[in-house]
Write a protein that holds these residues in place. Structure first.
Motif, PDB file in Angstrom:
ATOM      1  N   ALA A 108       0.840  -1.200   0.000  1.00  0.00           N
ATOM      2  CA  ALA A 108       0.000   0.000   0.000  1.00  0.00           C
ATOM      3  C   ALA A 108       0.876   1.252   0.000  1.00  0.00           C
ATOM      4  O   ALA A 108       0.580   2.234  -0.698  1.00  0.00           O
ATOM      5  CB  ALA A 108      -0.914  -0.005   1.216  1.00  0.00           C
ATOM      6  N   THR A 109       1.962   1.208   0.768  1.00  0.00           N
ATOM      7  CA  THR A 109       2.853   2.368   0.840  1.00  0.00           C
ATOM      8  C   THR A 109       3.483   2.652  -0.527  1.00  0.00           C
ATOM      9  O   THR A 109       3.474   3.797  -1.002  1.00  0.00           O
ATOM     10  CB  THR A 109       3.945   2.132   1.908  1.00  0.00           C
ATOM     11  OG1 THR A 109       3.286   1.879   3.152  1.00  0.00           O
ATOM     12  CG2 THR A 109       4.874   3.309   2.049  1.00  0.00           C
ATOM     13  N   THR A 164       0.539   3.740  -3.179  1.00  0.00           N
ATOM     14  CA  THR A 164      -0.062   5.067  -2.951  1.00  0.00           C
ATOM     15  C   THR A 164       0.990   6.165  -3.158  1.00  0.00           C
ATOM     16  O   THR A 164       0.676   7.250  -3.639  1.00  0.00           O
ATOM     17  CB  THR A 164      -0.667   5.190  -1.535  1.00  0.00           C
ATOM     18  OG1 THR A 164       0.280   4.701  -0.583  1.00  0.00           O
ATOM     19  CG2 THR A 164      -1.954   4.400  -1.409  1.00  0.00           C
ATOM     20  N   ASN A 165       2.246   5.847  -2.837  1.00  0.00           N
ATOM     21  CA  ASN A 165       3.324   6.824  -3.025  1.00  0.00           C
ATOM     22  C   ASN A 165       3.536   7.184  -4.485  1.00  0.00           C
ATOM     23  O   ASN A 165       4.104   8.230  -4.792  1.00  0.00           O
ATOM     24  CB  ASN A 165       4.629   6.268  -2.457  1.00  0.00           C
ATOM     25  CG  ASN A 165       5.013   7.015  -1.193  1.00  0.00           C
ATOM     26  OD1 ASN A 165       4.977   8.241  -1.163  1.00  0.00           O
ATOM     27  ND2 ASN A 165       5.360   6.282  -0.161  1.00  0.00           N
ATOM     28  N   THR A 195      -1.526  12.363  -2.428  1.00  0.00           N
ATOM     29  CA  THR A 195      -1.132  11.202  -1.615  1.00  0.00           C
ATOM     30  C   THR A 195      -1.644  11.367  -0.175  1.00  0.00           C
ATOM     31  O   THR A 195      -2.201  10.424   0.393  1.00  0.00           O
ATOM     32  CB  THR A 195       0.399  11.037  -1.636  1.00  0.00           C
ATOM     33  OG1 THR A 195       0.828  11.111  -2.996  1.00  0.00           O
ATOM     34  CG2 THR A 195       0.820   9.712  -1.063  1.00  0.00           C
ATOM     35  N   LEU A 240      -5.258  10.687  -0.160  1.00  0.00           N
ATOM     36  CA  LEU A 240      -5.563   9.256  -0.273  1.00  0.00           C
ATOM     37  C   LEU A 240      -5.358   8.545   1.056  1.00  0.00           C
ATOM     38  O   LEU A 240      -6.154   7.699   1.451  1.00  0.00           O
ATOM     39  CB  LEU A 240      -4.659   8.585  -1.321  1.00  0.00           C
ATOM     40  CG  LEU A 240      -4.934   8.888  -2.793  1.00  0.00           C
ATOM     41  CD1 LEU A 240      -3.858   8.238  -3.662  1.00  0.00           C
ATOM     42  CD2 LEU A 240      -6.300   8.349  -3.197  1.00  0.00           C
ATOM     43  N   TRP A 241      -4.285   8.904   1.744  1.00  0.00           N
ATOM     44  CA  TRP A 241      -3.967   8.259   3.015  1.00  0.00           C
ATOM     45  C   TRP A 241      -4.935   8.669   4.130  1.00  0.00           C
ATOM     46  O   TRP A 241      -5.160   7.926   5.069  1.00  0.00           O
ATOM     47  CB  TRP A 241      -2.557   8.633   3.470  1.00  0.00           C
ATOM     48  CG  TRP A 241      -1.447   7.961   2.711  1.00  0.00           C
ATOM     49  CD1 TRP A 241      -1.530   6.803   2.018  1.00  0.00           C
ATOM     50  CD2 TRP A 241      -0.093   8.411   2.602  1.00  0.00           C
ATOM     51  NE1 TRP A 241      -0.307   6.496   1.471  1.00  0.00           N
ATOM     52  CE2 TRP A 241       0.587   7.470   1.814  1.00  0.00           C
ATOM     53  CE3 TRP A 241       0.603   9.520   3.089  1.00  0.00           C
ATOM     54  CZ2 TRP A 241       1.949   7.592   1.507  1.00  0.00           C
ATOM     55  CZ3 TRP A 241       1.948   9.646   2.790  1.00  0.00           C
ATOM     56  CH2 TRP A 241       2.608   8.690   2.004  1.00  0.00           C
ATOM     57  N   VAL A 293       0.451   5.627   5.470  1.00  0.00           N
ATOM     58  CA  VAL A 293      -0.591   4.590   5.437  1.00  0.00           C
ATOM     59  C   VAL A 293      -0.885   4.237   6.889  1.00  0.00           C
ATOM     60  O   VAL A 293       0.008   3.806   7.619  1.00  0.00           O
ATOM     61  CB  VAL A 293      -0.087   3.344   4.664  1.00  0.00           C
ATOM     62  CG1 VAL A 293      -1.090   2.206   4.783  1.00  0.00           C
ATOM     63  CG2 VAL A 293       0.169   3.685   3.201  1.00  0.00           C
ATOM     64  N   THR A 325      -6.456   5.046   6.323  1.00  0.00           N
ATOM     65  CA  THR A 325      -6.241   4.404   5.017  1.00  0.00           C
ATOM     66  C   THR A 325      -6.881   3.022   5.016  1.00  0.00           C
ATOM     67  O   THR A 325      -7.610   2.651   4.091  1.00  0.00           O
ATOM     68  CB  THR A 325      -4.721   4.273   4.733  1.00  0.00           C
ATOM     69  OG1 THR A 325      -4.020   5.339   5.350  1.00  0.00           O
ATOM     70  CG2 THR A 325      -4.443   4.218   3.263  1.00  0.00           C
TER      71      THR A 325
END
Ligand code: HEM
Length: 415
Positions: free
Chosen positions: A158-159, A162-163, A176, A179-180, A185, A189
Motif C-alpha cells: 500500500a505504501t 499510494t506513493n 497522496t 488518499l492516506w 498509510v 487508510t
C-alpha cells in the motif's frame, strides 16, 4: 440481436406479473433462445466463469466482512480469528483470497481471447471499453483487498503504490496525503480501503450488466471473426448449447480453483503477509500479487518515477484505443498469419514482464524489462496499425456454417 420474445408464462399469476414487468421474457430472450454462433470454442466460456467468480467473491467477501475488523490494532488478529475460530472461516478466507487469483486468471484468458480473435473491433468497441473499465476496477479492488489483512506486504504494498501518486507534479503530495487520510498509510487508510473494497465489486457488477447488454446488442464475435449471416444456419440457441458448454467449463475451472484452495492455499500469496504490519521494518523485497507483476516490471523499467508511473498507467489505458489502433479488416488471428506470430510474442512478453516484476530491479533484469516494455507498447502502437496495411490475410469462409461444416457437410446437413 436478442431472440424474439415469444415467452408466455404458463400460470395465470405468471402472465399477470409478465404483463407488468416482463422479466421472464428478458431472461428467455437473453439466455434461452438467444442465438449464439455455432462455432464458439471453449475460450468463449470464460465470460460465464467470470460472472460466477464475481458472485463467489461477493458472497465470500460479505461473510468475511461479518468477522473482520478494519482497524490497525485488530485487522491482522481478526483475520487470524477468522482462520482459527470462526466455523469454516479458513475455507471462506482461502476461497476468497484464491478466488481473487482465479478471477484474474479468467479475466486474462478472456482478454487474450478478445485480442486473438479481434473481438474489440467494430461494432464491439463499447463492449471492449466497458471491459477495460471492469479490469481497472478489478485491479483497484484487488489492491485494496490485499491491504486488509494488515500483514507486512499489505502495508508496504500500500505504501509503495499510494506513493506513486506523489510523482504527479505540483499536486502529487497533496493527492497522496488525501488518499492516506493522514501522513502515512495508517488507520484512516485501512478504513477507507475496507469501505471501497466492499463497494467496488458492486460497481463492477453494474458495469458487467452494461457489458452483457452491449454484447447482446451487437452479438457475439466468434473464432472465425465473421458476422452471422443466416441466423438459422449460423447460430444455435443459447440454451441448451451455450449453457451446457459453459457449465462443463465452469466445473473444470472449479476443480482447478479447488485444487489451490484445498491443496496449496498459500501458494499464490506471500509468506511475509503472515507477519503483522510493522511501519518500522521494511521487507527486503516488496512484491505485489502475481496479477500486477507485468505492470510492476514496466513501472520499474523506467529510471524516473513520473515516467514509470505514466508508462504503467498507459499500459492499461492503451487497451481502450485498440479498436482504432488495429487497422486490419479481418478480425480473427486464425486468418492473419503474421498477426498470429506477433500475438504469441506479445503473450510471451507479458509472461516475461510478469517474471521480471518479481525479480529485484537491478542489472540484467532491468534491461530485459526495458526490452519487453518496448515490445509491449510497440505491439499496440506500431505493429497493430502497420500490420493491417501490410499483411495479406487468408481467405475467409463464406459463412459460419461453412466454417463449421465445410461446403459438403453443409449440403448434407440441409438434407
Ligand atoms: C467481471 C469481469 C467480466 C465479466 C463478468 C465479463 C462477462 C462477459 C460475458 C458473460 C461475455 C459473453 C461470453 C464470452 O464471450 O465469454 C463477455 C464477452 C466479452 N467480454 Fe467480458 N467480462 C468481464 C471482463 C472483461 C474484460 C476485462 C474485457 C476486456 C478488457 C472484456 C471483453 C469482452 C469482449 C470483447 C467480449 C465479446 C467477446 C466476443 O463475443 O468475442 N470482458 N464478457
Amino acid at each position: 440481436m436478442s431472440g424474439p420474445s415469444t415467452f408466455v408464462p404458463k400460470s395465470a399469476l405468471g402472465r399477470w406479473f409478465e404483463s407488468r414487468l416482463p422479466l421472464g421474457g428478458l431472461i428467455h430472450s437473453s439466455f434461452i433462445v438467444y442465438p449464439t454462433p455455432r462455432n464458439l470454442n471453449y475460450w468463449w466460456t470464460f465470460g460465464g466463469i467470470l460472472s460466477f467468480m464475481l458472485v463467489a467473491q461477493i458472497v465470500t467477501g460479505i461473510v468475511l466482512a461479518m468477522h473482520y475488523t478494519p482497524h490497525v490494532d485488530y485487522a491482522f488478529l481478526s483475520v487470524e480469528h477468522i482462520m482459527r475460530d470462526v466455523n469454516w472461516g479458513w475455507l471462506i478466507r482461502y476461497a476468497h483470497a484464491n478466488g481473487a487469483s482465479m478471477f484474474f486468471v479468467a479475466v486474462y484468458i478472456h482478454m487474450f481471447r478478445g485480442l486473438y480473435y479481434g473481438s474489440y473491433k467494430a461494432p464491439r468497441e463499447i463492449l471492449w471499453i466497458l471491459g477495460v473499465i471492469i479490469y481497472l476496477l478489478m485491479m483497484a479492488t484487488g489492491f485494496m483487498g490485499y491491504v486488509l489483512p494488515w500483514g507486512q506486504m499489505s502495508f508496504w504494498g500500500a505504501t509503495v503504490i499510494t506513493n506513486l501518486f506523489s510523482a504527479i507534479p505540483l499536486v502529487g503530495d497533496a493527492i497522496t496525503t488525501w488518499l492516506w487520510g493522514g501522513y502515512s498509510v495508517d488507520n484512516p487508510t485501512l478504513n477507507r480501503f475496507f469501505s471501497l473494497h466492499f463497494l467496488l465489486p458492486f460497481m463492477i457488477a453494474g458495469v458487467v450488466v452494461l457489458h452483457v447488454w452491449a454484447l447482446h446488442v451487437v452479438g457475439q464475435n466468434n473464432p472465425d471473426g465473421i458476422e452471422v449471416k443466416n441466423t438459422e444456419r449460423d447460430t444455435l440457441s443459447f440454451t441448451p448449447y451455450a449453457t451446457g458448454k459453459d457449465s462443463f467449463a465452469l466445473v473444470c475451472f472449479m476443480i482447478f480453483y479447488a485444487w489451490f484452495v484445498f491443496y496449496t492455499p498459500n501458494f499464490l500469496g506471500h509468506a511475509d503477509n503472515y507477519i503483522e504490519a510493522n511501519p518500522l521494518s521494511t521487507p527486503a523485497h516488496i512484491v505485489p500479487e502475481w496479477y500486477y507483476l507485468p505492470f510492476y516490471a514496466i513501472l520499474r523499467a523506467v529510471p524516473s518515477k513520473l515516467g514509470g508511473v505514466t508508462l504503467m498507467f498507459s499500459a492499461i489505458v492503451v487497451l481502450a484505443f485498440l479498436p482504432w489502433l488495429d487497422t486490419s479488416r479481418v478480425r480473427s488471428a486464425k486468418y492473419r498469419p503474421m498477426y498470429k506470430v506477433f500475438f504469441w510474442a506479445f503473450v510471451a512478453a507479458c509472461i516475461g514482464l510478469g517474471y521480471l516484476g518479481a525479480q529485484p530491479p537491478e542489472g540484467g533484469y532491468v534491461i530485459a524489462a526495458r526490452l519487453l516494455t518496448v515490445y509491449y507498447f510497440g505491439f499496440f502502437i506500431i505493429i497493430m496499425p502497420l500490420l493491417g496495411l501490410f499483411e495479406t490475410p487468408k481467405p475467409l469462409p463464406a459463412s459460419i456454417a461453412d466454417a463449421v461444416l465445410g461446403k459438403g457437410g453443409l449440403a448434407a446437413a440441409q438434407h
